[in-house]
Design an enzyme around this catalytic site. Sequence first.
Site, short mmCIF file in Angstrom:
data_model
loop_
_atom_site.label_atom_id
_atom_site.label_comp_id
_atom_site.label_asym_id
_atom_site.label_seq_id
_atom_site.Cartn_x
_atom_site.Cartn_y
_atom_site.Cartn_z
N GLN A 6 16.64 34.82 19.14
CA GLN A 6 15.77 33.68 19.44
C GLN A 6 16.60 32.51 19.97
OE1 GLN A 6 12.12 32.78 17.11
NE2 GLN A 6 13.34 31.10 16.28
N ASN B 180 8.59 41.65 20.17
CA ASN B 180 9.92 41.94 20.71
C ASN B 180 9.87 42.28 22.20
OD1 ASN B 180 10.61 41.58 18.11
ND2 ASN B 180 11.11 43.72 17.66
N ASN C 181 31.24 3.16 42.08
CA ASN C 181 31.72 4.39 41.46
C ASN C 181 30.94 5.63 41.88
OD1 ASN C 181 33.65 2.94 40.00
ND2 ASN C 181 32.19 2.51 38.36
N TYR D 288 16.11 44.49 18.08
CA TYR D 288 15.92 43.04 17.98
C TYR D 288 16.52 42.49 16.69
CZ TYR D 288 13.77 38.46 17.75
OH TYR D 288 13.59 37.11 17.65
N THR E 276 47.42 21.86 50.17
CA THR E 276 47.73 22.79 49.10
C THR E 276 48.52 21.96 48.11
OG1 THR E 276 49.85 23.48 50.04
CG2 THR E 276 47.94 24.80 50.66
N HIS E 277 48.34 22.23 46.82
CA HIS E 277 48.97 21.43 45.76
C HIS E 277 48.61 19.95 45.89
CE1 HIS E 277 51.67 24.96 45.23
NE2 HIS E 277 51.64 24.97 46.56
N SER F 17 30.12 -1.35 38.22
CA SER F 17 30.73 -1.54 36.92
C SER F 17 30.14 -2.80 36.29
CB SER F 17 32.24 -1.68 37.09
OG SER F 17 32.79 -2.46 36.05
N GLU G 260 30.82 12.59 39.49
CA GLU G 260 31.47 12.74 38.17
C GLU G 260 30.55 13.42 37.16
OE1 GLU G 260 34.46 9.08 37.59
OE2 GLU G 260 32.46 8.49 38.19
N SER H 12 10.26 28.75 16.80
CA SER H 12 10.82 28.56 18.13
C SER H 12 9.82 27.84 19.02
CB SER H 12 11.21 29.90 18.76
OG SER H 12 10.12 30.80 18.74
N LYS I 53 33.75 -2.82 41.97
CA LYS I 53 33.65 -1.36 41.82
C LYS I 53 32.40 -0.73 42.43
CE LYS I 53 36.11 1.09 39.77
NZ LYS I 53 36.26 1.26 38.34
N1 ARG Z 1 10.25 33.88 18.77
C1 ARG Z 1 10.88 35.16 18.81
C2 ARG Z 1 12.09 35.07 19.77
O1 ARG Z 1 12.10 34.23 20.57
C3 ARG Z 1 9.95 36.21 19.30
C4 ARG Z 1 10.31 37.58 18.86
C5 ARG Z 1 10.07 37.70 17.40
N2 ARG Z 1 10.30 39.02 16.92
C6 ARG Z 1 10.50 39.30 15.65
N3 ARG Z 1 10.73 40.55 15.32
N4 ARG Z 1 10.51 38.38 14.71
O2 ARG Z 1 13.02 35.83 19.69
#
Ligand code: ARG
Length: 460
Positions: A322, A110, A285, A317, A155-156, A277, A290, A23, A283
């Site tokens: 993640q 965790n 825009n 957990y 309205t509408h 455009s 948007e 991660s 144009k």
């Molecule tokens: N990178 C993990 C997350 O974002 C951190 C927690 C990891 N915990 C574990 N038991 N592997 O969730």
Amino acid sequence: MAKLWSGRFDEDTDRLVDELNASLPFDKRLYREDVAGSVAHAEMLGDCGIIEQSEASAIVAALGEILADIDAGKFEFSLADEDIHMAIEAELTRRVGDAGKRLHTARSRNDQIALDFRLYLKREISAVRSNLLALISALADIAEKNLDAIMPAYTHLQRAQPSTLAHYMMAYANMLRRDVTRLEDCFDRMDLSPLGSGALAGTTYPIDRKKVADKLDFSGITENSLDGVSDRDYAIELLSDLSILMMHLSRFSEEIILWCSWEFKFIELADKYSTGSSIMPQKKNPDVAELVRGKTGRVYGDLVALLTVMKALPLAYNKDMQEDKEGVFDALDTVQKCLPVFTAMLQTMTIRRDNMRKAAAEGFINATDCADYLVKKGLPFRDAYTVVGKLVNDCIATGKTLETLALDDYKAASPLFDTDVYDAISLETGVAERKSPGGPAPDAVKAQISSIRKFLEDSQ
Ligand code: ARG
């Protein structure tokens, strides 16, 4: 390189697993919070005698240096470290040896990620809130200058009754004020430290959770360790709040887009906040509006994605969790990109009062006032409604409006009509008489503006 958790493994993980599992590419965004959390944890471990004070000091000093290096772009992140927690811990140990290895005493990734995420989101909520307050203030400014800018309200999407641009702006200001208070509620609920929940069942060390919470500016601690590491309600709640906020901006965008079309021409956007455009030279825009309308979809998507990730997870957990980060980051980035541009777009638009008034004069939006005129002369509302309905029908057939209809025609429809009907159905009267609280009469809107200004002042 051996992983921090490689003790019970005989083989290295497959490269593809490393890529799937890591991660770090996205959670390195949490480095400030990760360092802050580790500093507070290390100090607490030292204060409680769980590690030596000298070790705690060495950890805190080295974490400060690591933070400075990351800030300066001098820190080399390696995918092998998996996530921001292990990247920082591994570097800490390289720098201070055994003391670094003691940092993770009485802690798990965790509760560490749950802490980092809450810390980060608290900071982001404050940033979104500031941008929202700036937008609300801009709306109050526009309202103040346009108390008498008469326009039809719909309205509408059919012209319905007279209003003013100021009244319209204050409607959005009220919606956005609710968004601010929703974010504040969300902040308050997330303002509890989960650190000390450990992996899921707390810890056998004599830790002081409250001390860590105080150091990190939390108002308290979470009350159950299983919940402390499993809960992602705060992220979902924030995504819900951001979704509602984007829904508001999207509705507003839709009006802006309509208002600057040739069919309405109530406003013109500044060149700076419009685009052209590549083929049609004429144009101009409303791309900003948007895009805000379009980006609402991705924020809803982020909300639904996280709700879906969490929907069947048993306590505590699970690695699925993640997946909580990228969507929340995306939603925050999106909202933060939209808000300042949206504000500037409104602040720089030109308001075409003449066109607004013209539209207000052409759609029989004074028909209710015409019926009310008869009611004030004694006719029951239902009968008055029928009389005026017929008059409108005649006007449409003959190309007239209620303003241009002859008095004889009025009298033929009801003897209660007299010359004062023209004043009663004028747009100015229609707005000025709608002075019930919340209405478009200038004084009623002034009260709405004061209330919003007071809110802005109290929110500083
Ligand atoms: N990178 C993990 C997350 O974002 C951190 C927690 C990891 N915990 C574990 N038991 N592997 O969730």
